[in-house]
Scaffold this active site. Structure first.
Site: not given
Ligand code: HDD
Length: 690
Positions: A70, A143, A334
């Site tokens: 993202h 999402n 978060h």
């Molecule tokens: Fe995630 C970012 C949505 C599963 C780990 N995720 C991130 C963002 C969105 C989502 C919209 C961007 C937030 C922003 O604009 O700063 N992610 C989802 C959805 C998931 C999902 C809808 C499943 C239902 N994500 C998911 C899993 C993991 C992560 C299973 C880890 C175990 N996601 C992250 C992250 C991020 C992230 C690595 C990258 C940047 C951030 O968090 O802030 O922690």
């Protein structure tokens, strides 16, 4: 209405200096910033030039790590208001009173590409909302698909490694059409449902304003009595759900890589505030096992026909950020940021997320005090004993431990007023185990349900998308294995894909019709929303000789309806209209393309507009718009130009010499100002999107 978040931003805003000299970071006035201090006119730069060193050092440190997924996004502020009290199922303060507006910040994003990648790639879109509630920040990090690719968060690094650019070449950027992703997919059938969404037009939204959002997981609402209710969150855009077509999306990546973020920014700047309705699907705790799938499995939806979506409020985005880096880049979401009344479930994907997001912010934002950054700061009072660490910018006084007597016991834990967060008292009992529940094992029936729910044209787009993606996969065994997986969903789908990518058609599989279920609510046909041309971009092709009165007659009618109409000519400046007057041009053809517009109008003139008909850019503009299924319209001599480009459609429509519509092509060969019937038919065609 008071907006505490806006007050906080106003207080934090550092207006660009309008008086006084340039200074260093230490406030020392600077009289020269174009030449470094040197030993002689042609001599070496001197270390003692602290202004030079500070300027370069600050520049060298301007970047922070981009989000691991993202990375590319766009955000806006706004507000949320409930339609009525939701006390019946949640105690959350922001869902109690329709008179209370809760400020929000929303960030939309793509997932695979880096920060500088194009907007209109085939990808999931992030839809993350931070509610600055009176009880603390609540983040709904969703999402635009209601299902995810994996069931357990421990697989997230594998999935992301597979979809991200390949480790040796760092190719491809902003795309899923490559070997490692499809290798993973073909070995991991739990991905199939979300992959089906990814191959559908949902993965190329026309606008962030025109897509749904989903919380994905089953969460839990909790009321004042501690009673839980399972909940799935849905954001439904008031603008309707609309998508691009793939060829158009690809060209758009080059013509305007910022297509979606520009659209969001421009709409808000123009006062066209995008709006979503928040809906919830509620399932009583006692119905936890009433479904043929597991509520804790994030690769499943609850079909809306089974549990209807109940609208509970609306969100409006009405302010662009002041500073992209400070706000959109530094915003930290978060999933564990919840408020009293909203709780988790044991969905293993959600449980992993509740660890991952805080962890990533610590590296991305350089330490634990990122909650003090204006965009992240709650409007609810913050009283903690956590203070030290990088970038503390407050001067805390007093004690920093609990219990204490020297600080009069402050801050004390919340008392009997019930304001504290209380975790839902779920009974948990089980042996430590690493095994997926048998209730998570069916990966095909809901995938088939999605496929069954698509209109014919949506199915065609899905097959084309599979052919495109797999056609770019070098390893034939990966292509074959994926097709074999698709055969578990629908044999005919698998065979159609196989025929396009040069692998054998599978012999065995699920005959069409074996999985009978469908959910009409999943088709874009059901989601177009109210027919409106508001904020639709309409190109009017003009050249010397154009009938200005005719153009004005259509333009005014469309503008009154809220459409954005631009006059486009072979060159910028003005054209000479048939009455001899100068007609203002908005953009020159070489700087734009029809992929940036929703519809095209070709007006005429008493002796035609020869400069247009002979201009290859103009011809391509019209041809591409037609190829991409966009409404086309022509008046007077403009009909002749259209006839040369799309002869089949126009011959059919001009026979009667009146206003005729065929396949979204509206023509009227009569000269002079446009008839109201013409305007109405063209407006209807634009409102129908394609
Ligand atoms: Fe995630 C970012 C949505 C599963 C780990 N995720 C991130 C963002 C969105 C989502 C919209 C961007 C937030 C922003 O604009 O700063 N992610 C989802 C959805 C998931 C999902 C809808 C499943 C239902 N994500 C998911 C899993 C993991 C992560 C299973 C880890 C175990 N996601 C992250 C992250 C991020 C992230 C690595 C990258 C940047 C951030 O968090 O802030 O922690």
């Amino acid at each position: 209405m008071t907006d505490h978040k806006q007050d906080q931003r106003d207080a934090a805003r550092a207006e660009g200096p309008t008086t006084g000299p340039l200074t260093t970071d230490q406030g020392v006035a600077v009289d020269h910033t174009d030449d470094a201090l040197a030993a002689g006119e042609r001599g070496p730069t001197l270390m003692e030039d602290f202004h030079f060193r500070e300027k370069l050092t600050r520049f060298d440190h301007e970047r922070i790590p981009e989000r691991v997924v993202h990375a590319r996004g766009a955000g806006a502020y706004g507000y949320f208001e409930p339609y009525e009290s939701c006390a019946e199922f949640t105690r959350a303060a922001f869902l109690q009173d329709p008179a209370v507006r809760t400020p929000v910040f929303v960030r939309f994003s793509t997932v695979q590409g880096p920060k500088g990648s194009a907007d209109t790639v085939r990808d999931v879109r992030g839809f993350a909302t931070k509610f600055y509630t009176s009880e603390g920040n609540y983040d709904l990090v969703g999402n635009n698909f209601p299902v995810f690719f994996i069931q357990d968060g421990i697989k997230f690094p594998d999935f992301v490694h597979a979809v991200k650019p390949e480790p040796d070449t760092d190719i491809p950027t902003g795309a899923s059409a490559h070997d490692t992703l499809w290798d993973f997919v073909s070995l991991q059938p739990e991905t199939l449902h979300a992959i089906m969404w990814l191959m559908s037009d949902r993965a190329i939204p026309r606008s962030y304003r025109m897509m749904q959002g989903f919380g994905v997981h089953t969460f839990r609402f909790v009321d004042t009595a501690g009673r839980g209710t399972f909940v799935k969150f849905h954001w439904n855009p008031k603008q309707g759900v609309h998508s691009l077509v793939w060829d158009e999306a690809q060209e758009c990546q080059g013509r305007d890589p910022d297509f979606n973020r520009r659209d969001l920014w421009d709409s808000i700047a123009a006062g066209e505030y995008p709006e979503w309705e928040l809906g919830v699907q509620l399932v009583p705790e006692e119905d936890e096992f009433a479904f043929d799938f597991d509520l804790l499995d994030a690769t499943k939806i609850i079909p809306e026909e089974q549990v209807p979506v109940r609208p509970i409020g609306r969100m409006v985005l009405d302010r662009n950020p002041d500073n992209f880096f400070a706000e959109t880049e530094q915003v930290a979401f978060h999933t564990a940021n919840v408020v009293p009344g909203v709780d988790f479930t044991n969905d293993p994907l959600l449980q992993a997320r509740n660890f991952s997001y805080l962890d990533t912010q610590l590296i991305r934002l350089g330490g634990p005090n990122f909650t003090q950054i204006p965009v992240n700061r709650p409007v609810a009072p913050v009283r903690t004993n956590q203070r030290d660490g990088y970038h503390q910018d407050a001067l805390h006084t007093g004690t920093n431990y609990s219990p204490n007597s020297l600080g009069a016991g402050c801050p004390a834990v919340s008392g009997a007023d019930g304001s504290a967060y209380t975790h839902y008292a779920q009974r948990v009992d089980g042996a430590t185990i690493r095994r997926r529940s048998p209730s998570f094992q069916d990966h095909y029936s809901q995938t088939a349900m999605f496929w069954n729910s698509m209109a014919d044209w949506e199915k065609e787009h899905i097959v084309q998308a599979f052919r495109f993606e797999l056609g770019k996969v070098g390893a034939l065994k990966v292509r074959s294995r994926t097709v074999d997986e698709l055969a578990h969903v629908d044999l005919e789908l698998a065979r159609s894909v196989a025929r396009g990518i040069g692998v054998p058609e599978p012999q065995d599989g699920v005959e069409p019709g074996r999985y009978k279920s469908s959910s009409p609510a999943l088709s874009l046909e059901a989601l177009r929303g109210g027919s409106s041309v508001r904020t639709r971009q309409i190109a009017v092709l003009v050249a010397d000789g154009v009938d200005a009165a005719q153009v004005t007659s259509v333009r005014e009618a469309l503008t009154v309806e809220g459409a954005i109409v631009e006059a486009i000519a072979p060159t910028d400046g003005t054209v000479t209209a048939s009455d001899g007057e100068a007609y203002q041009v908005d953009r020159a053809l070489p700087t734009v393309a029809s992929v940036l517009y929703d519809a095209v109008l070709v007006p005429g003139g008493p002796v035609g507009t020869p400069g247009l008909a002979s201009d290859p850019d103009a011809v391509r503009f019209v041809r591409d718009a037609y190829r991409h299924g966009k409404p086309l319209a022509a008046l007077g001599s403009g009909v002749g130009m259209l006839e040369r480009i799309v002869p089949d459609e126009v011959r059919r429509t001009t026979q009667s010499g009146q206003v005729v519509t065929h396949h979204g092509v509206v023509t009227d060969a009569r000269t002079g100002v446009a008839q109201s019937e013409f305007v109405r038919k063209f407006t209807d065609a634009v409102a129908a999107h394609r």
